[in-house]
Scaffold this active site. Structure first.
Site, short mmCIF file in Angstrom:
data_model
loop_
_atom_site.label_atom_id
_atom_site.label_comp_id
_atom_site.label_asym_id
_atom_site.label_seq_id
_atom_site.Cartn_x
_atom_site.Cartn_y
_atom_site.Cartn_z
N GLU A 14 -14.80 21.11 23.79
CA GLU A 14 -13.52 20.52 23.31
C GLU A 14 -12.56 20.22 24.46
O GLU A 14 -11.35 20.42 24.32
CB GLU A 14 -12.83 21.46 22.31
CG GLU A 14 -13.27 21.27 20.92
CD GLU A 14 -13.50 19.82 20.59
OE1 GLU A 14 -14.60 19.52 20.10
OE2 GLU A 14 -12.62 18.96 20.83
C1 LIG Z 1 -22.50 25.01 22.99
C2 LIG Z 1 -21.92 23.65 23.19
C3 LIG Z 1 -21.52 22.91 22.09
C4 LIG Z 1 -21.01 21.62 22.24
N1 LIG Z 1 -20.72 20.86 21.14
C5 LIG Z 1 -20.41 19.55 21.31
C6 LIG Z 1 -20.30 18.68 20.17
O1 LIG Z 1 -20.42 19.09 19.00
N2 LIG Z 1 -20.08 17.35 20.39
C7 LIG Z 1 -19.94 16.83 21.65
O2 LIG Z 1 -19.75 15.63 21.77
N3 LIG Z 1 -20.02 17.64 22.74
C8 LIG Z 1 -20.26 18.97 22.61
N4 LIG Z 1 -20.37 19.78 23.69
C9 LIG Z 1 -20.16 19.22 25.02
C10 LIG Z 1 -18.88 19.70 25.68
O3 LIG Z 1 -17.78 19.13 25.03
C11 LIG Z 1 -18.99 19.37 27.17
O4 LIG Z 1 -19.91 20.29 27.72
C12 LIG Z 1 -17.64 19.42 27.87
O5 LIG Z 1 -16.84 18.37 27.46
C13 LIG Z 1 -17.79 19.36 29.40
O6 LIG Z 1 -18.59 18.31 29.80
P1 LIG Z 1 -19.81 18.60 30.79
O7 LIG Z 1 -20.61 19.71 30.24
O8 LIG Z 1 -20.51 17.34 31.09
O9 LIG Z 1 -19.14 19.14 32.11
P2 LIG Z 1 -18.57 18.21 33.31
O10 LIG Z 1 -17.74 17.12 32.77
O11 LIG Z 1 -19.70 17.86 34.20
O12 LIG Z 1 -17.61 19.25 34.04
C14 LIG Z 1 -18.07 20.21 35.01
C15 LIG Z 1 -16.83 20.85 35.65
O13 LIG Z 1 -16.07 19.85 36.31
C16 LIG Z 1 -14.74 19.80 35.82
N5 LIG Z 1 -14.30 18.42 35.77
C17 LIG Z 1 -14.94 17.35 35.26
N6 LIG Z 1 -14.19 16.25 35.39
C18 LIG Z 1 -13.04 16.61 35.97
C19 LIG Z 1 -11.86 15.93 36.39
N7 LIG Z 1 -11.69 14.63 36.17
N8 LIG Z 1 -10.89 16.64 36.98
C20 LIG Z 1 -11.02 17.96 37.18
N9 LIG Z 1 -12.11 18.66 36.82
C21 LIG Z 1 -13.10 17.99 36.22
C22 LIG Z 1 -14.79 20.45 34.44
O14 LIG Z 1 -13.55 21.02 34.07
C23 LIG Z 1 -15.89 21.50 34.63
O15 LIG Z 1 -15.35 22.66 35.17
C24 LIG Z 1 -20.84 21.10 23.55
C25 LIG Z 1 -21.19 21.87 24.66
C26 LIG Z 1 -21.73 23.11 24.50
C27 LIG Z 1 -22.15 23.88 25.73
#
Ligand SMILES: Cc1cc2nc3c(=O)[nH]c(=O)nc-3n(C[C@H](O)[C@H](O)[C@H](O)COP(=O)(O)OP(=O)(O)OC[C@H]3O[C@@H](n4cnc5c(N)ncnc54)[C@H](O)[C@@H]3O)c2cc1C
Length: 567
Positions: free
Chosen positions: A426
């Site tokens: 989220e």
């Molecule tokens: C158990 C689980 C359930 C989920 N359920 C859903 C769901 O129902 N629907 C759905 O659509 N998604 C879902 N997600 C996805 C979740 O919303 C994402 O994992 C989350 O938004 C982070 O994206 P990412 O994993 O690609 O991390 P990344 O975007 O790769 O981030 C990695 C790190 O980099 C940081 N970062 C990234 N971009 C920036 C920036 N511009 N500035 C500063 N810091 C940054 C982040 O804060 C984080 O610490 C789920 C994930 C999990 C693990």
């Protein structure tokens, strides 16, 4: 462990601290009077204690599984969903004309938090439906509303939200899922989505996916994204189910925790979908769902914090080690410190959560811009502080158990594993903090200053009865004000972003001081005053260090080159 829904905490917070009567004084929510609130909380408490909590361990030990493409939910989760649906809990705040109860979000937030403490994996299922209901209510055509809302609200059908793709996580604008017009008003959706919570289940007749995808003429980035409703089974006009749609669950993720909640990789191969909201206006529509879910996820953190506290206290009262007044470890000063921190922070995080929900209700009831801005400002704080509190207190809960905390049979470890993701999904907490210091301060910091003014006025007034506590909160406000001015003065957003997380944490600490002070005033000489003193003297001072960190800016954070980081 036996989970006990914290009903008296809610009664106190709603009646004495948050000003729930302000909500019921509006025409929109006039029916939600004290008797209704007590009845709702009691019924929800029974559901949490008797139905949901007993499912929690089984969901961890026997996770949801995919068998030959068919999803099998964890043991008893189908019955749990049925009980949630039949109780009307999915549609608590949904519109009455579609079968909802139309109750304030503040009450839904309370119930959702209790459910999270009872069984987080299962609670995610109704939470996803609630977000979808709200998005459809505000953005879908009347025809879609007529067909989908009653089924989602009754729990016959369930909802999901599909944003994430392998290359598009925090950067949602990088998504590549496509939507081609079919020429009959519907669209063919293709692409892969990952991490989709409850992407399928075996207890609802139909699963309705809200999917972000790009139309052929959609611009790159978030501005070119549209939102589509894509059901697992294509409904006939009368709502009966027709053919299966062209979508499937490819696999389930293996996770650290939340094993009862299936996290799905979804494949869409020209699946039929319906546009929700304007073409290219998908992010606005999705934000309705995400804001709802952000508050809900903050509540998940608070719910787990409560569960961890209860479990730690039960264990500490039983466990005998060393010499203490009662013989139990609960009488050792360091164990007591941990229990006090857990109790004090759970209260603070819960109060912030409810204050945010209260602002949402007042916005709905009055339409006033002030409430809208307040709700928008408090949402990232409620999400990030609620989830960090959950993680911290689940961790402290393990510590209170000593070695038994590391052994799975106590359940303390499960709470920590389950809650860990809440600061990630989220919108990560880093993204929440950046939202707070950038978008939520586009008003030049006005909303932040108005909240600080209110807290300071309360602290000023409290000096007569609680001079030390009043003074401490007043001083904390002054420091927070200074740093807020510094934040707003930084035109280069990178300067703000480098200190965004400590700033958000400091703001939450001060808000916590404010709500503890309210409790102290209401319960002079009582346990709430003692807990407030503990928080204000020992935990509030953390804000000072956080604010120093918040103002140190970008250069120091980036001081090491990438090569030096690796060195
Ligand atoms: C158990 C689980 C359930 C989920 N359920 C859903 C769901 O129902 N629907 C759905 O659509 N998604 C879902 N997600 C996805 C979740 O919303 C994402 O994992 C989350 O938004 C982070 O994206 P990412 O994993 O690609 O991390 P990344 O975007 O790769 O981030 C990695 C790190 O980099 C940081 N970062 C990234 N971009 C920036 C920036 N511009 N500035 C500063 N810091 C940054 C982040 O804060 C984080 O610490 C789920 C994930 C999990 C693990």
């Amino acid at each position: 462990m036996t989970f006990r829904a914290p009903l008296s905490e809610y009664e106190f917070l709603l009646n004495t601290v948050i000003g729930f009567d302000q909500i019921t004084a509006t025409e929109r929510f006039a029916e939600a009077d004290g008797d209704v609130v007590s009845a709702i909380l009691n019924e929800a408490g029974k559901l949490c204690n008797e139905v949901m909590a007993p499912l929690n361990r089984g969901g961890d030990l026997t996770p949801s599984a995919l068998e030959n493409g068919v999803l099998r939910s964890a043991p008893g989760f189908g019955d749990g969903w049925k009980a949630i649906a039949e109780g009307g809990w999915i549609g608590m705040s949904a519109p009455q004309e579609h079968g909802g109860m139309g109750l304030p979000m503040t009450l839904t937030t309370a119930v959702n938090e209790m459910m999270s403490g009872a069984c987080l994996s299962l609670q995610l299922a109704p939470l996803m439906s609630q977000g979808q209901i709200e998005a459809l209510e505000h953005h879908a055509s009347d025809a879609l509303k007529e067909l989908y809302l009653p089924k989602l609200i009754s729990g016959e059908w369930a909802g999901t939200m599909n944003l994430t793709e392998p290359q598009a996580g925090s950067d949602v604008g990088a998504l590549s899922s496509k939507a081609e017009p079919n020429g009959d008003g519907t669209y063919a959706i293709s692409g892969q989505k990952i991490f989709i919570t409850w992407g399928d289940n075996d207890f609802a007749e139909n699963i309705c996916h809200l999917v972000l995808a790009r139309l052929p003429d959609g611009a790159a980035g978030t501005k070119g994204i549209s939102l589509f409703l894509v059901p697992k089974y294509l409904p006939n006009e009368d709502g009966s189910l027709g053919a299966a749609n062209d979508l499937k669950v490819v696999s389930l993720e293996h996770k650290l925790g939340l094993h009862g909640s299936p996290t799905c990789v979804m494949q869409y191969d020209g699946a039929k979908g319906w546009l929700v909201g304007e073409a290219h206006g998908g992010m606005a529509a999705m934000f309705t769902m995400m804001n709802n879910a952000r508050l809900g996820v903050g509540g998940q953190g608070v719910g787990i914090s409560e569960a961890a506290y209860q479990q730690a206290l039960d264990y500490a009262l039983e466990r005998k080690q060393g010499k203490s007044a009662s013989g139990s470890i609960a009488d050792h000063a360091d164990v007591r410190r941990m229990l006090m921190e857990m109790k004090a922070d759970t209260y603070a995080a819960r109060a912030i959560l409810l204050a945010c929900a209260h602002a949402i209700d007042m916005q709905v009831a009055t339409g006033e811009a002030e409430w809208k801005a307040r709700a928008a400002f408090l949402t990232p704080i409620a999400k990030a502080f609620g989830t960090e509190t959950g993680i911290r207190q689940a961790d402290t809960g393990v510590q209170v158990h000593g070695g038994m905390g590391f052994i799975e049979e106590t359940g303390a470890a499960q709470l920590l594993r389950d809650v860990r993701v809440t600061s990630i999904y989220e919108g990560t907490n880093g993204i929440q903090a950046m939202d707070l210091v950038a978008r939520k301060m586009m008003d030049g910091g006005d909303m932040a200053h108005r909240i600080i003014d209110e807290i300071e006025a309360q602290a000023e007034g409290a000096r007569a009865t609680h001079p030390n506590m009043g003074e401490a909160v007043w001083q904390a406000c002054e420091s927070l004000r200074e740093t807020t001015e510094w934040m707003v003065a930084q035109d280069d957003l990178q300067e703000r972003f480098a200190g965004a997380v400590p700033y958000l944490r400091a703001f939450a600490r001060v808000l916590g001081g404010h709500f503890h002070l309210s409790a102290a005033i209401a319960d002079k000489g009582g346990p709430r005053e003692k807990l407030a003193r503990f928080y204000i003297k020992r935990m509030l001072p953390e804000h000072a260090g956080l604010l120093v960190h918040a103002q140190e800016g970008y250069a120091g954070t980036m001081a090491l080159t990438l090569e030096e980081l690796a060195g």
